[in-house]
Design a protein around this motif. Sequence first.
Motif, mmCIF file in Angstrom:
data_model
loop_
_atom_site.group_PDB
_atom_site.id
_atom_site.type_symbol
_atom_site.label_atom_id
_atom_site.label_comp_id
_atom_site.label_asym_id
_atom_site.label_seq_id
_atom_site.Cartn_x
_atom_site.Cartn_y
_atom_site.Cartn_z
ATOM 1 N N LYS A 181 -67.374 -52.635 62.397
ATOM 2 C CA LYS A 181 -68.001 -51.972 63.332
ATOM 3 C C LYS A 181 -67.532 -52.077 65.038
ATOM 4 C CE LYS A 181 -71.198 -49.871 60.896
ATOM 5 N NZ LYS A 181 -71.483 -48.215 61.057
ATOM 6 N N ARG A 182 -66.932 -53.429 65.055
ATOM 7 C CA ARG A 182 -66.332 -53.773 66.353
ATOM 8 C C ARG A 182 -65.279 -52.990 66.668
ATOM 9 N NH1 ARG A 182 -68.203 -59.154 68.160
ATOM 10 N NH2 ARG A 182 -65.887 -59.683 68.785
ATOM 11 N N GLU A 219 -66.531 -49.477 67.411
ATOM 12 C CA GLU A 219 -66.774 -49.386 69.010
ATOM 13 C C GLU A 219 -65.469 -49.083 69.983
ATOM 14 O OE1 GLU A 219 -69.647 -52.257 70.407
ATOM 15 O OE2 GLU A 219 -70.825 -51.935 68.821
ATOM 16 N N ARG A 228 -76.527 -49.595 68.617
ATOM 17 C CA ARG A 228 -76.325 -50.894 68.111
ATOM 18 C C ARG A 228 -77.688 -50.787 67.453
ATOM 19 N NH1 ARG A 228 -73.013 -54.765 72.494
ATOM 20 N NH2 ARG A 228 -71.045 -53.821 71.853
ATOM 21 N N VAL A 245 -72.459 -56.707 65.293
ATOM 22 C CA VAL A 245 -71.285 -57.082 66.233
ATOM 23 C C VAL A 245 -71.767 -58.398 67.066
ATOM 24 C CG1 VAL A 245 -70.878 -54.597 66.418
ATOM 25 C CG2 VAL A 245 -72.371 -55.913 68.151
ATOM 26 N N TYR A 246 -73.162 -58.676 67.005
ATOM 27 C CA TYR A 246 -73.419 -60.030 67.847
ATOM 28 C C TYR A 246 -73.018 -61.311 66.831
ATOM 29 C CZ TYR A 246 -75.547 -56.738 71.133
ATOM 30 O OH TYR A 246 -75.712 -55.715 71.974
ATOM 31 N N ASP A 268 -68.871 -56.575 59.961
ATOM 32 C CA ASP A 268 -68.976 -56.973 61.363
ATOM 33 C C ASP A 268 -67.676 -56.547 62.173
ATOM 34 O OD1 ASP A 268 -70.771 -58.358 60.311
ATOM 35 O OD2 ASP A 268 -70.145 -60.313 60.857
ATOM 36 N N GLU A 269 -66.712 -56.605 61.494
ATOM 37 C CA GLU A 269 -65.362 -56.239 62.184
ATOM 38 C C GLU A 269 -65.118 -54.749 62.276
ATOM 39 O OE1 GLU A 269 -64.207 -57.947 64.537
ATOM 40 O OE2 GLU A 269 -64.113 -60.334 63.766
ATOM 41 N N SER A 329 -73.531 -48.188 65.426
ATOM 42 C CA SER A 329 -73.069 -49.366 65.170
ATOM 43 C C SER A 329 -74.084 -50.338 64.869
ATOM 44 C CB SER A 329 -72.278 -49.837 66.549
ATOM 45 O OG SER A 329 -71.847 -50.971 66.327
#
Length: 330
Positions: free
Chosen positions: A155-156, A159, A177, A125-126, A152-153, A121
């Motif tokens: 990878k989110r 997870e 991450r 994501v942050y 971003d999304e 990841s």
Amino acid sequence: MARHRTGRAVVTGGAGFVGSHLCERLLERGSEVVCVDNFATGSPRNVRHLSAAPGFRLVEADVTRPLADTGPVDTVFHLASAASPADYLRLPEETLEAGSLGTRTALRLALRHGARMVLASTSEVYGDPLQYPQQEGYWGNVNPIGPRSVYDEAKRYAEALTMAYHRTHGTDVAIARIFNCYGPRMRPDDGRAVPTFIGQALAGEAITVSGDGLQTRSICYVDDTVRGLLALADSGATGPVNIGSTEELSMLRLAELVRRLAGSGSPIVHIGRPADDPRFRRPDTRLAEKLLDWRPAVRMEEGLRRTIDWFMAERAVPAARSAAGEVTAG
């Protein structure tokens, strides 16, 4: 904590920048490696030197579709994805599918063989974080519909899907991450700061810094990143675990450092800052230190010197071939 043995590994995105280094280290440890890549952003050239290595197999395949039988597997490393803004903005649907369908393929493979699945990841994501430094428990500040959201999304979601398989099927999983990895084998047209600045400095072109250049990143040399991935794979930890350097610097400082190390006289110019570009990025790595006994070993200047040397050598190869008459104008 229980330890895991990586005897035979599948690496998706294995011909990419980080993936190729991971394949290399796995082979050095005596593992067999099945490298899977569709070469959307990776290249067979990155693993060409491994082609004759015992236990190495390169498979051209798209992980968003079911994979052919890979044989027994102990560990699945899922790295397949566009990772630079230039790539995921060019391949938005493919990036989302790598995070969703590709992650499902990797998880199903791990579940079928009773293997451990390690998800690569990202610190993205942050988002543009409101916490500093970023801890694994922070939920992030992400624009779900902005131009960067495709990465971003993805990878989110990856997870979330990974943890769903863990809870529902008992799949052995781990989430890393990764924070701003750099090093040899990055593409000159990658679009990320390090290869862009190095390419511009070596070519004597203006070094282009986005915005005022005060936004920060914590860059981690690829050898350290791969050590972190392997330490996580070997452990019994689920994560997520931050893998990155705590050496933070501004993009303006990075440009000045690259220019100095490259011995370049390139001017630094400022250009527009991309939408949703994070202002700060620095990992809290205490969890990695505690669970994995891992911390970066390569200092920033040393890592940048190695990377610049590699870029210089790569620039010299076409010139040498041209001088020998191996390259002609088409």
